[in-house]
Write an enzyme that holds these catalytic residues in place. Sequence first.
Site: not given
Ligand code: ADP
Ligand code: MG
Length: 396
Positions: A35, A352, A375
Amino acid sequence: MKKTIRDLEISGKKVLMRVDFNVPINDGAITDSKRISAALPTIRYALENNAKLVLFSHLGRVKNESDLEKNDLKIVCDKLSELLGKKVLFSSKTRGSKLESMIDSLEEGSVLLVQNTRYEDLSGKKESKNDTELASYWASLGDVFVNDAFGTAHRAHASNVGIASNVSESAIGFLIEKELEYLEGSLTTPKRPFVAIIGGSKVSDKIKVINRLLEIADKVIIGGGMAYTFLKAQGYDVGKSLCEDDFLDLAKELLAKSGEKIILPVDNRASTEFSNETEVVVVDSDKISPDLMCLDIGPKTEKLYGEVLSDAKTVVWTGPMGVFEFSNYNKGTFAVCEVLAGSEAVTIVGGGDSASAVEKAGYEEKFSHVSTGGGASLEFLEGNILPGVEIIGDVK
Ligand code: ADP
Ligand code: MG
């Protein structure tokens, strides 16, 4: 078009700049200074153009006295000096006569970092609630304002929206400019086919993004935990997989409305527990037994997604395809990383966890843009206005 720092007269001026130096710190050491590096181009530009530069950033959360020491920005100041190859002055206070005289005696082309803006949250959350007195005080310290903190642009705080509302002129920096160029560009004038990949844990977290991308994209790949709510909506048994029954009707509705656009996993890597230690089973989506929990997409799905992505010209990806924190279930996410790394398309990653998955896979440089604001990028993809950007004036 938002004004950028190039549009401001900054030579000899006191330039107040909001940056995002909210770096991870462990045992008193910065574990990732990305960052700080990301803010360097705008900082260098300001210094080369003879600004008297005053930087503001938050670090962590400050709720009690005990949060002060661990969120002291001094450590960031030292790192910034090192990366910039130039001494950065530090004000250990967020206000007061000492800070004011330090700013008054700044030479052209020199830079000062102000203590963690959230120290002002200790009494009445002044920073986070965009307190008017604080905002006008900070604004009074300089001539113009530059916002380059994309990571906090989705919040209206005193150090971004507050200062901007109280100075005569404001602009965005190069980091926010690049974020907008890619995120906005992909959504307003995407080269087609435009494929969106949405994953992560829950439908409920991403519902606005799903809706919006279903409107704009030509295909929407759905993976990760949220895929199982969609598979169940299609009538499949999903066993112990993550599933939000409250969202089944909505998933059905989306499938009915835009089913031809939505691509779901055809097979999965699963186990009987949410664990990296239990045996991994590969199972087709129509054969998930009640004792199984799907934790990643499977190899046939990787291939299918690869085919869908093969002729894409624009790809926006948010949310991992599986529980990538576990080595047995990072394969689907890494497979998508690999496809995109080798793709000719404009490839954009928001969110993230997705950004850290791309980094973990070592493919960061191969993407057109990996957003620095988890976010904020998500809110942008949802179609929300980012107050920290909105407040900045347009080029006339
Ligand atoms: P981002 O931060 O990229 O927006 P999210 O916070 O929405 O992503 O999702 C990330 C989380 O989703 C991770 O911690 C991951 O472990 C979880 N995840 C992904 N696939 C599964 C699954 N099949 N079952 C449970 N958790 C999952
Ligand atoms: Mg996330």
